[in-house]
Design a protein around this motif. Structure first.
Motif, PDB file in Angstrom:
ATOM      1  N   HIS A 185       4.758  -6.056 -18.910  1.00  0.00           N
ATOM      2  CA  HIS A 185       4.904  -7.319 -18.196  1.00  0.00           C
ATOM      3  C   HIS A 185       5.657  -7.043 -16.897  1.00  0.00           C
ATOM      4  O   HIS A 185       6.888  -6.968 -16.867  1.00  0.00           O
ATOM      5  N   LEU A 186       4.898  -6.889 -15.806  1.00  0.00           N
ATOM      6  CA  LEU A 186       5.501  -6.527 -14.525  1.00  0.00           C
ATOM      7  C   LEU A 186       6.022  -7.768 -13.825  1.00  0.00           C
ATOM      8  O   LEU A 186       5.320  -8.774 -13.687  1.00  0.00           O
ATOM      9  N   LEU A 187       7.264  -7.678 -13.353  1.00  0.00           N
ATOM     10  CA  LEU A 187       7.934  -8.814 -12.720  1.00  0.00           C
ATOM     11  C   LEU A 187       7.986  -8.701 -11.207  1.00  0.00           C
ATOM     12  O   LEU A 187       8.065  -9.720 -10.511  1.00  0.00           O
ATOM     13  N   ASP A 188       7.986  -7.474 -10.688  1.00  0.00           N
ATOM     14  CA  ASP A 188       8.060  -7.272  -9.241  1.00  0.00           C
ATOM     15  C   ASP A 188       7.487  -5.906  -8.912  1.00  0.00           C
ATOM     16  O   ASP A 188       7.337  -5.038  -9.788  1.00  0.00           O
ATOM     17  N   ILE A 189       7.120  -5.733  -7.651  1.00  0.00           N
ATOM     18  CA  ILE A 189       6.590  -4.462  -7.168  1.00  0.00           C
ATOM     19  C   ILE A 189       7.213  -4.183  -5.813  1.00  0.00           C
ATOM     20  O   ILE A 189       7.517  -5.109  -5.038  1.00  0.00           O
ATOM     21  N   GLY A 190       7.456  -2.909  -5.529  1.00  0.00           N
ATOM     22  CA  GLY A 190       8.006  -2.512  -4.234  1.00  0.00           C
ATOM     23  C   GLY A 190       7.631  -1.084  -3.915  1.00  0.00           C
ATOM     24  O   GLY A 190       6.836  -0.450  -4.628  1.00  0.00           O
ATOM     25  N   LEU A 191       8.198  -0.584  -2.826  1.00  0.00           N
ATOM     26  CA  LEU A 191       7.944   0.789  -2.401  1.00  0.00           C
ATOM     27  C   LEU A 191       9.259   1.542  -2.296  1.00  0.00           C
ATOM     28  O   LEU A 191      10.279   0.988  -1.872  1.00  0.00           O
ATOM     29  N   PHE A 192       9.222   2.815  -2.672  1.00  0.00           N
ATOM     30  CA  PHE A 192      10.311   3.745  -2.408  1.00  0.00           C
ATOM     31  C   PHE A 192       9.674   5.068  -2.023  1.00  0.00           C
ATOM     32  O   PHE A 192       8.826   5.594  -2.756  1.00  0.00           O
ATOM     33  N   GLN A 193      10.065   5.559  -0.854  1.00  0.00           N
ATOM     34  CA  GLN A 193       9.442   6.772  -0.310  1.00  0.00           C
ATOM     35  C   GLN A 193       7.916   6.626  -0.270  1.00  0.00           C
ATOM     36  O   GLN A 193       7.170   7.558  -0.541  1.00  0.00           O
ATOM     37  N   ASN A 194       7.471   5.417   0.054  1.00  0.00           N
ATOM     38  CA  ASN A 194       6.046   5.084   0.151  1.00  0.00           C
ATOM     39  C   ASN A 194       5.285   5.299  -1.157  1.00  0.00           C
ATOM     40  O   ASN A 194       4.087   5.568  -1.154  1.00  0.00           O
ATOM     41  N   THR A 211       0.855  -1.191   0.000  1.00  0.00           N
ATOM     42  CA  THR A 211       0.000   0.000   0.000  1.00  0.00           C
ATOM     43  C   THR A 211       0.887   1.236   0.000  1.00  0.00           C
ATOM     44  O   THR A 211       1.940   1.249   0.639  1.00  0.00           O
ATOM     45  N   ASP A 212       0.480   2.276  -0.732  1.00  0.00           N
ATOM     46  CA  ASP A 212       1.315   3.475  -0.839  1.00  0.00           C
ATOM     47  C   ASP A 212       0.872   4.526   0.168  1.00  0.00           C
ATOM     48  O   ASP A 212      -0.015   4.300   0.998  1.00  0.00           O
ATOM     49  N   ARG A 213       1.483   5.704   0.090  1.00  0.00           N
ATOM     50  CA  ARG A 213       1.228   6.764   1.058  1.00  0.00           C
ATOM     51  C   ARG A 213      -0.208   7.286   0.987  1.00  0.00           C
ATOM     52  O   ARG A 213      -0.692   7.918   1.927  1.00  0.00           O
ATOM     53  N   ASN A 214      -0.896   7.000  -0.094  1.00  0.00           N
ATOM     54  CA  ASN A 214      -2.282   7.436  -0.250  1.00  0.00           C
ATOM     55  C   ASN A 214      -3.288   6.387   0.222  1.00  0.00           C
ATOM     56  O   ASN A 214      -4.495   6.612   0.154  1.00  0.00           O
ATOM     57  N   GLY A 215      -2.787   5.244   0.671  1.00  0.00           N
ATOM     58  CA  GLY A 215      -3.679   4.173   1.110  1.00  0.00           C
ATOM     59  C   GLY A 215      -4.136   3.262   0.000  1.00  0.00           C
ATOM     60  O   GLY A 215      -4.986   2.392   0.222  1.00  0.00           O
ATOM     61  N   ASN A 216      -3.604   3.452  -1.223  1.00  0.00           N
ATOM     62  CA  ASN A 216      -3.951   2.553  -2.324  1.00  0.00           C
ATOM     63  C   ASN A 216      -3.244   1.216  -2.154  1.00  0.00           C
ATOM     64  O   ASN A 216      -2.061   1.169  -1.806  1.00  0.00           O
ATOM     65  N   ILE A 217      -3.969   0.143  -2.408  1.00  0.00           N
ATOM     66  CA  ILE A 217      -3.413  -1.210  -2.304  1.00  0.00           C
ATOM     67  C   ILE A 217      -3.316  -1.806  -3.698  1.00  0.00           C
ATOM     68  O   ILE A 217      -4.273  -1.752  -4.473  1.00  0.00           O
ATOM     69  N   LYS A 218      -2.156  -2.369  -4.016  1.00  0.00           N
ATOM     70  CA  LYS A 218      -1.978  -3.044  -5.300  1.00  0.00           C
ATOM     71  C   LYS A 218      -1.368  -4.422  -5.059  1.00  0.00           C
ATOM     72  O   LYS A 218      -0.433  -4.577  -4.262  1.00  0.00           O
ATOM     73  N   VAL A 219      -1.918  -5.387  -5.775  1.00  0.00           N
ATOM     74  CA  VAL A 219      -1.438  -6.767  -5.710  1.00  0.00           C
ATOM     75  C   VAL A 219      -0.824  -7.121  -7.050  1.00  0.00           C
ATOM     76  O   VAL A 219      -1.466  -6.957  -8.100  1.00  0.00           O
ATOM     77  N   LEU A 220       0.413  -7.589  -7.027  1.00  0.00           N
ATOM     78  CA  LEU A 220       1.053  -8.063  -8.252  1.00  0.00           C
ATOM     79  C   LEU A 220       0.717  -9.534  -8.448  1.00  0.00           C
ATOM     80  O   LEU A 220       0.853 -10.344  -7.533  1.00  0.00           O
ATOM     81  N   SER A 221       0.268  -9.858  -9.659  1.00  0.00           N
ATOM     82  CA  SER A 221      -0.049 -11.244  -9.994  1.00  0.00           C
ATOM     83  C   SER A 221       0.587 -11.592 -11.324  1.00  0.00           C
ATOM     84  O   SER A 221       1.136 -10.732 -12.020  1.00  0.00           O
ATOM     85  N   THR A 222       0.496 -12.834 -11.703  1.00  0.00           N
ATOM     86  CA  THR A 222       0.996 -13.249 -13.012  1.00  0.00           C
ATOM     87  C   THR A 222       0.101 -12.740 -14.130  1.00  0.00           C
ATOM     88  O   THR A 222       0.416 -12.924 -15.308  1.00  0.00           O
ATOM     89  N   ASN A 223      -0.989 -12.109 -13.769  1.00  0.00           N
ATOM     90  CA  ASN A 223      -1.889 -11.512 -14.754  1.00  0.00           C
ATOM     91  C   ASN A 223      -1.939  -9.994 -14.609  1.00  0.00           C
ATOM     92  O   ASN A 223      -2.940  -9.371 -14.911  1.00  0.00           O
TER      93      ASN A 223
END
Length: 735
Positions: free
Chosen positions: A93-102, A52-64
């Motif tokens: 084609h997203l392979l990974d997700i992370g946070l930097f500075q939220n 979840t980012d600094r705005n409270g948005n939640i994102k899930v990375l999947s194979t789709n």
């Protein structure tokens, strides 16, 4: 109530002593946990990570691609749906997700990018087949293909290296990148462009850094290590006394350490208290992929089947009572009865129906008792109206069957007998629109007398008082007229409605029914005499106590209750094959009339000893209702803190989800025993199956009908809470 200055501080509130020398639990806010679940509607895709980012948005990375949680609320499961917010990246084609500075940062083949910072972040690199990355400081990122590592900054490769093991995770902390493999942990210093192996082990599966304590928590497929990375040493031995030891992910959130496994997840607080989250009360699936921090210290739990967000809301017991009151009134009232919802499809409340029960009279008497005490404490007109409506249902149990003084188990509209529980027990009423349920037992009888006595004594409504006294007299007249039996429609005693000496004393002295039935019938006769003043009730009570040994029976110490002797009859053996927790419920409901309406002070003193003796036996269960009922004797010792624990720890979700605890390595199991106590220390209510007071609180598992029914809080929770408020051992909510 006035409090003395003597204060005992407990973990989650305050306990003071009243002028009556009884402790009082001060109702201060505690953290109530609850879960909102989001299920994946495509079991072919693999869920990988969640943030979840600094705005409270939640994102899930999947194979789709990216998914977002939608339409979820407490007790209403949501879905994980495709994230269409940025249509221009949906083709990537997203392979990974992370946070930097939220802010969300994404990895694709040969680049790291983000939609934050006006979309200006786009760092390209040469490494092929990348799998994972971690953000460092000042827009530096360490990327890996599982073997090689490259540190990049603004399209430049600053440093590269490789490790002869499969790299499974990368984190950044204390100015260092930390790299996990299955057998080791390495650090990489940006300043020195140098990597160092700091830990070696076997079957390493996950890790988390806690910089404030200079600790790494290192997970394995059999527990975890605490590693002091400042002094480069393992603290203590590997921790394996855990709910589940096959660790898949670790995350520090607030002051708790969260650990995911292949059989649920758990948190460990600073005082080493473990809270276990297992089953669909909490999670879409027990196989945990990743845990990350959500809003306000909530925990995002990503599982193979979806996402759970576990929240912690400040709440007092009074606020919890308000929540449960709404639960009962909006979903659990059937013809005035306190009823369960059944026939649900996997927790969907809209798919269930209000079910009849063998014990409609009993469960309703307990909820009605809660509303009586609530009215006395608050003078709420709403509570008084609830009393009227439930008393209407209780009263109609007597009038619908045409048998003088006989209370039906339940009633329902005609035409549905074959669809109701126990169809063979249902009879047609004279009114062809209705059917009623026969074979009423002693469970219902003691519930009736308990609550009618409470109404007659405590509610200052003349109509309700007269009706309650009439019902006491009606039922007890039937019992005395029929030689201490409940006589059914067929002219025969019901299976369990028997208080006659020839039946009661046919049991060996150490069989519980002999003590129980004696205690109950004396309590019922005392209640009847107290409110009607008819001498026959007093005479019959003393006849039973003196001539037939009922006083000796009811005073028999609980330690003497056990298995029937070898030469006992088969019925006695069947009735004493294990401790009967329904009997406990009947005892304690009966103690209201046994102690409160005792014929004299001498008897009252004896009854107090019997009640406290019983309570001593029940203490390991930490049963909130038994502890608080014991307080009516005026004793200063009745495990108030355990009663408050029971009330705090009950989940807001009272759905019968499947749950498993038998596999846990953090519980000490006991050999088989008469009390069917399976483990040394009882689990919190939110970690075990939802149960009424007549169940064994040491039940560990529930593996049937997952999410098909919801219990009412009316008898389970509201009765002990409002009885505690009425007795003055639970305070009003404190600021």
């Amino acid at each position: 109530m006035k409090y003395t200055l003597f204060i005992l501080i407990n973990l989650l509130g305050l306990t003071v002593f009243s002028q009556s020398k009884q402790p009082v639990y001060l109702d201060k806010p505690f953290l109530q946990d609850y879960s909102i679940k989001y299920y994946s509607d495509n079991d072919k895709i693999q869920l990988k990570k969640v943030f979840t980012d600094r705005n409270g948005n939640i994102k899930v990375l999947s194979t789709n691609g990216l998914l977002i949680p939608v339409d979820g609320a407490f007790l209403k499961a949501g879905k994980l749906k495709a994230d269409k917010s940025y249509r221009t990246i949906q083709h990537k084609h997203l392979l990974d997700i992370g946070l930097f500075q939220n802010q969300f940062v994404f990895l694709e083949e040969n680049s790291i990018f983000s939609n934050a910072w006006a979309g200006s972040l786009m760092s390209k690199f040469q490494l092929k087949n990348t799998k994972l990355f971690s953000a460092g400081s000042d827009f530096q990122f360490l990327v890996s293909d599982g073997k090689k590592l490259e540190l990049i900054n603004q399209n430049k490769t600053i440093w590269s290296s490789s490790i002869d093991e499969e790299i499974t995770d990368i984190k950044f902390s204390d100015h260092l990148f930390w790299v996990l493999t299955k057998h080791s942990i390495h650090t990489f210093s940006i300043e020195k462009n140098h990597s160092t192996k700091v830990f070696e082990g076997e079957d390493l599966t996950a890790f988390e850094l806690i910089p404030s304590k200079k600790l790494i928590i290192i997970g394995t497929n059999d527990g975890f290590y605490r590693f002091d990375y400042l002094h480069k040493r393992v603290l203590g031995s590997k921790v394996t006394k855990l709910p589940s030891t096959n660790i898949t992910t670790i995350k520090s959130i607030g002051e708790k350490l969260w650990i995911g496994t292949n059989n649920g997840c758990f948190s460990i607080s600073q005082n080493e208290k473990i809270d276990y989250y297992n089953g669909e009360r909490w999670l879409p699936n027990n196989d945990i992929i990743q845990i990350s921090e959500g809003k306000n210290n909530s925990a995002l739990i990503l599982t193979k089947s979806g996402l759970a967000e576990i929240f912690f809301q400040k709440m007092t017991l009074a606020e919890k009572a308000d929540f449960y009151e709404k639960q009962v009134r909006t979903r659990h009232i059937r013809n005035g009865f306190n009823a369960s919802i059944e026939g649900m499809a996997k927790g969907d409340l809209s798919t269930g129906f209000l079910a009849d029960s063998d014990n409609d009279g009993l469960w309703t008497s307990m909820y009605l008792g809660a509303e009586v005490f609530r009215y006395v404490v608050t003078k709420s007109e709403d509570a008084l109206q609830n009393c009227r409506e439930s008393l209407d249902a209780m009263e109609r149990l007597f009038t619908i069957n045409g048998i003088p003084g006989f209370p039906s188990r339940s009633f329902e509209r005609s035409g549905y007998i074959k669809q109701l529980a126990d169809p063979e027990r249902w009879q047609h009423a004279q009114d062809k629109e209705w059917d009623w349920k026969s074979t009423t037992s002693s469970d219902e009888a003691i519930g009736h007398i308990f609550v009618y006595g409470a109404i007659a004594e405590l509610i200052n409504d003349n109509s309700l008082r007269k009706r309650s006294i009439k019902l006491i007299d009606t039922l007890m007249s039937h019992i005395i007229k029929n030689d201490f039996y409940l006589i059914d429609y067929d002219g025969k005693p019901t299976t369990w409605g028997k208080w006659n000496p020839s039946y009661v004393n046919s049991f060996p002295k150490n069989v519980g029914d002999r003590k129980l039935n004696s205690s109950n019938i004396v309590a019922m006769l005392q209640t009847a005499y107290h409110f009607t003043k008819k001498t026959i009730y007093k005479e019959k009570a003393f006849e039973l106590m003196k001539k037939h040994g009922y006083f000796e029976n009811l005073m028999r110490p609980m330690k003497e209750i056990g298995y029937a002797p070898e030469d006992a009859d088969e019925h006695s053996k069947k009735m004493s094959d294990a401790w009967n927790h329904s009997d406990d419920e009947m005892y304690f409901l009966g103690y209201w009339g046994l102690y409160r309406y005792a014929f004299n002070d001498t008897l009252k003193a004896h009854y107090k000893k019997a009640i406290i003796d019983h309570w001593q036996t029940e203490r390991p269960e930490k049963e909130g209702l038994w502890n608080i009922f014991t307080a009516l004797t005026g004793t200063s010792s009745f495990d108030l803190n355990e009663a408050a624990w029971y009330l705090r720890e009950h989940p807001l979700d009272l759905i019968d989800w499947n749950i498993s605890n038998s596999h846990r390595k953090d519980i000490e199991k006991l050999p088989e025993n008469f009390r069917t106590q399976t483990i040394k220390e009882v689990l919190p209510p939110d970690e075990r199956p939802i149960q009424r007071h007549n169940a064994n609180m040491f039940n560990l598992d529930r593996m049937r009908g997952n999410g098909t029914s919801e219990h009412s809080a009316g008898d389970i929770w509201l009765l002990p809470y409002w009885l505690g408020r009425y007795l003055g051992v639970i305070s009003p909510p404190q600021k």
